[in-house]
Design a protein around this motif. Structure first.
Motif, PDB file in Angstrom:
ATOM      1  N   ALA A   1      66.863   5.740 -57.620  1.00 56.07           N
ATOM      2  CA  ALA A   1      67.677   6.103 -58.786  1.00 56.07           C
ATOM      3  C   ALA A   1      66.907   7.051 -59.701  1.00 56.07           C
ATOM      4  O   ALA A   1      67.471   8.026 -60.216  1.00 56.07           O
ATOM      5  CB  ALA A   1      68.082   4.849 -59.552  1.00 56.07           C
ATOM      6  N   ALA A   2      65.626   6.766 -59.917  1.00 59.09           N
ATOM      7  CA  ALA A   2      64.815   7.646 -60.753  1.00 59.09           C
ATOM      8  C   ALA A   2      64.698   9.032 -60.128  1.00 59.09           C
ATOM      9  O   ALA A   2      64.792  10.054 -60.818  1.00 59.09           O
ATOM     10  CB  ALA A   2      63.430   7.042 -60.969  1.00 59.09           C
ATOM     11  N   LEU A   3      64.510   9.070 -58.814  1.00 58.57           N
ATOM     12  CA  LEU A   3      64.370  10.368 -58.146  1.00 58.57           C
ATOM     13  C   LEU A   3      65.671  11.153 -58.192  1.00 58.57           C
ATOM     14  O   LEU A   3      65.658  12.385 -58.302  1.00 58.57           O
ATOM     15  CB  LEU A   3      63.905  10.172 -56.709  1.00 58.57           C
ATOM     16  CG  LEU A   3      63.448  11.452 -55.997  1.00 58.57           C
ATOM     17  CD1 LEU A   3      62.166  11.984 -56.635  1.00 58.57           C
ATOM     18  CD2 LEU A   3      63.225  11.209 -54.505  1.00 58.57           C
TER      19      LEU A   3
ATOM     20  N   VAL B   1      65.728   2.403 -64.664  1.00 63.67           N
ATOM     21  CA  VAL B   1      64.580   3.229 -64.314  1.00 63.67           C
ATOM     22  C   VAL B   1      63.540   3.118 -65.421  1.00 63.67           C
ATOM     23  O   VAL B   1      63.854   2.790 -66.574  1.00 63.67           O
ATOM     24  CB  VAL B   1      64.972   4.704 -64.081  1.00 63.67           C
ATOM     25  CG1 VAL B   1      66.049   4.813 -63.022  1.00 63.67           C
ATOM     26  CG2 VAL B   1      65.427   5.382 -65.371  1.00 63.67           C
ATOM     27  N   PHE B   2      62.286   3.381 -65.082  1.00 65.25           N
ATOM     28  CA  PHE B   2      61.217   3.265 -66.064  1.00 65.25           C
ATOM     29  C   PHE B   2      61.458   4.216 -67.229  1.00 65.25           C
ATOM     30  O   PHE B   2      61.772   5.386 -67.043  1.00 65.25           O
ATOM     31  CB  PHE B   2      59.871   3.570 -65.406  1.00 65.25           C
ATOM     32  CG  PHE B   2      58.719   3.637 -66.373  1.00 65.25           C
ATOM     33  CD1 PHE B   2      58.252   2.485 -66.987  1.00 65.25           C
ATOM     34  CD2 PHE B   2      58.123   4.850 -66.678  1.00 65.25           C
ATOM     35  CE1 PHE B   2      57.203   2.537 -67.889  1.00 65.25           C
ATOM     36  CE2 PHE B   2      57.072   4.920 -67.571  1.00 65.25           C
ATOM     37  CZ  PHE B   2      56.612   3.756 -68.180  1.00 65.25           C
ATOM     38  N   SER B   3      61.311   3.705 -68.442  1.00 64.55           N
ATOM     39  CA  SER B   3      61.440   4.488 -69.669  1.00 64.55           C
ATOM     40  C   SER B   3      62.811   5.172 -69.751  1.00 64.55           C
ATOM     41  O   SER B   3      62.915   6.348 -70.098  1.00 64.55           O
ATOM     42  CB  SER B   3      60.321   5.536 -69.747  1.00 64.55           C
ATOM     43  OG  SER B   3      60.238   6.112 -71.028  1.00 64.55           O
ATOM     44  N   ALA B   4      63.858   4.405 -69.473  1.00 63.56           N
ATOM     45  CA  ALA B   4      65.209   4.967 -69.461  1.00 63.56           C
ATOM     46  C   ALA B   4      65.683   5.392 -70.839  1.00 63.56           C
ATOM     47  O   ALA B   4      66.536   6.269 -70.961  1.00 63.56           O
ATOM     48  CB  ALA B   4      66.184   3.953 -68.871  1.00 63.56           C
ATOM     49  N   ASP B   5      65.134   4.788 -71.894  1.00 65.26           N
ATOM     50  CA  ASP B   5      65.632   5.040 -73.244  1.00 65.26           C
ATOM     51  C   ASP B   5      64.874   6.130 -73.999  1.00 65.26           C
ATOM     52  O   ASP B   5      65.248   6.477 -75.123  1.00 65.26           O
ATOM     53  CB  ASP B   5      65.585   3.752 -74.062  1.00 65.26           C
ATOM     54  CG  ASP B   5      66.468   2.663 -73.482  1.00 65.26           C
ATOM     55  OD1 ASP B   5      67.515   3.013 -72.900  1.00 65.26           O
ATOM     56  OD2 ASP B   5      66.109   1.479 -73.583  1.00 65.26           O
ATOM     57  N   GLY B   6      63.828   6.647 -73.420  1.00 66.06           N
ATOM     58  CA  GLY B   6      63.058   7.675 -74.122  1.00 66.06           C
ATOM     59  C   GLY B   6      61.827   8.055 -73.328  1.00 66.06           C
ATOM     60  O   GLY B   6      61.470   7.411 -72.345  1.00 66.06           O
TER      61      GLY B   6
END
Length: 333
Positions: free
Chosen positions: A223-225, A166-171
């Protein structure tokens, strides 16, 4: 449609599929060439709403998660390494020892993934190389790659759950943080977050603005949602798995918040961001306002001037700008 590396590999015998049984196909974009696969045996697993809808319209069996038994699988590599590994681990556990076909470009890390599979003890076919990428088949004990599955409850900023890919998964994304920081005037009424991701902007806005009556999170990545549903437990939140560009609402919003994407895969596509701006204008009530964060080099002011009666910058830093646009003056259809 250009004949793909996958089709050439299957037609030439470099890789093969069992003669019977269902085939799970992971993450096929709408433009993918699946012509060499037996359509009646395939289930496409696709969580990106526009691609999901495109495959369904063409009559393919498509789902956001695999269901039932499978004799084989195909993984079209996503660009994120952790997401690719998670998909491989899922596919290996799904086929009951049947083959998992892998297709990916060098820029998607197919060479490093191939090396890691071999080092992990997997049985890997000779790769078919074409068009700056590779297609190969792998068989392995799923237990040997269990560590590739995403761990439950991975957290960002101490309280937000994300998933690989997902976008920006690490922070927290810098642009999103700047957008939240620019929300100085109290927000009220109906608010929409276009491209809500895993819910950071919506969660922070709801916590800081009790005047919000409804917060609609609109996100194409399933997945993000799913992460957003956990990260934003506020009862004012409403969740929509949908393409933000095509989303419609029964009633105009008082405020639209957005951190528009401007990439399709690895390719920059400023037109995607502009489409988000047009969607924001279309979704707003006549008195409404949009708050947009964007990379500073993107000339969104020109587009906003054509869409709104008033536009100006209200925040940002050297790399990003936060723009406020009020009173939509042109209602794109």
């Amino acid at each position: 449609m250009t004949v793909s590396r996958l089709t050439l590999a299957l037609q030439g015998g470099a890789v093969s599929l069992p003669p019977e049984g269902r085939i799970a196909v992971f993450d096929a974009p709408a433009a993918a060439d699946l012509s060499a696969l037996p359509k009646e045996r395939v289930q496409i697993v696709q969580g990106f709403a526009p691609d999901h809808a495109a495959w369904a319209t063409r009559g393919w069996d498509v789902a956001v998660a695999p269901s039932g038994a499978f004799s084989a699988a195909l993984v079209l590599l996503p660009r994120a390494k952790a997401a690719a590994q998670a998909r491989l681990a899922e596919a290996l556990g799904l086929t009951g020892g049947g083959p998992v076909l892998v297709d990916g470009a060098k820029t998607d890390g197919v060479d490093s993934l191939l090396k890691a599979l071999r080092q992990g003890g997997a049985e890997v076919s000779a790769p078919f190389a074409k068009a700056h990428g590779k297609t190969f088949s792998v068989r392995a004990d799923p237990a040997d790659f269990e560590a590739w599955r995403p761990r439950a409850g991975e957290m960002v900023a101490g309280r937000y759950r994300t998933l690989p890919g997902v976008f920006s998964a690490d922070g927290v994304d810098r642009g999103s943080a700047l957008l939240v920081g620019a929300l100085q005037t109290p927000l009220k009424g109906r608010v929409a977050d276009l491209g809500a991701g895993w819910g950071y902007v919506a969660a922070e806005a709801l916590a800081a603005h009790p005047g919000i009556a409804e917060m609609h999170l609109i996100e194409a990545d399933h997945a993000a949602l799913s992460c957003a549903r956990e990260n934003v437990p506020d009862p004012r939140a409403r969740f929509h798995w949908a393409d933000a560009i095509a989303f419609t609402a029964e009633k105009g919003f008082d405020t639209v918040l957005t951190n528009p994407p401007f990439h399709v895969s690895r390719a920059a596509d400023p037109g995607l961001g502009r489409a988000f701006l047009a969607a924001a204008a279309r979704l707003l009530a006549p008195h409404g306002q949009a708050l947009i964060v964007a990379n500073r080099h993107l000339p969104y002011e020109r587009d906003l001037t054509a869409l709104f009666a008033e536009t100006h910058e209200i925040g940002g830093d050297a790399g990003f700008k936060v723009l406020l646009a009020r009173r939509p003056s042109r209602r794109p259809r």
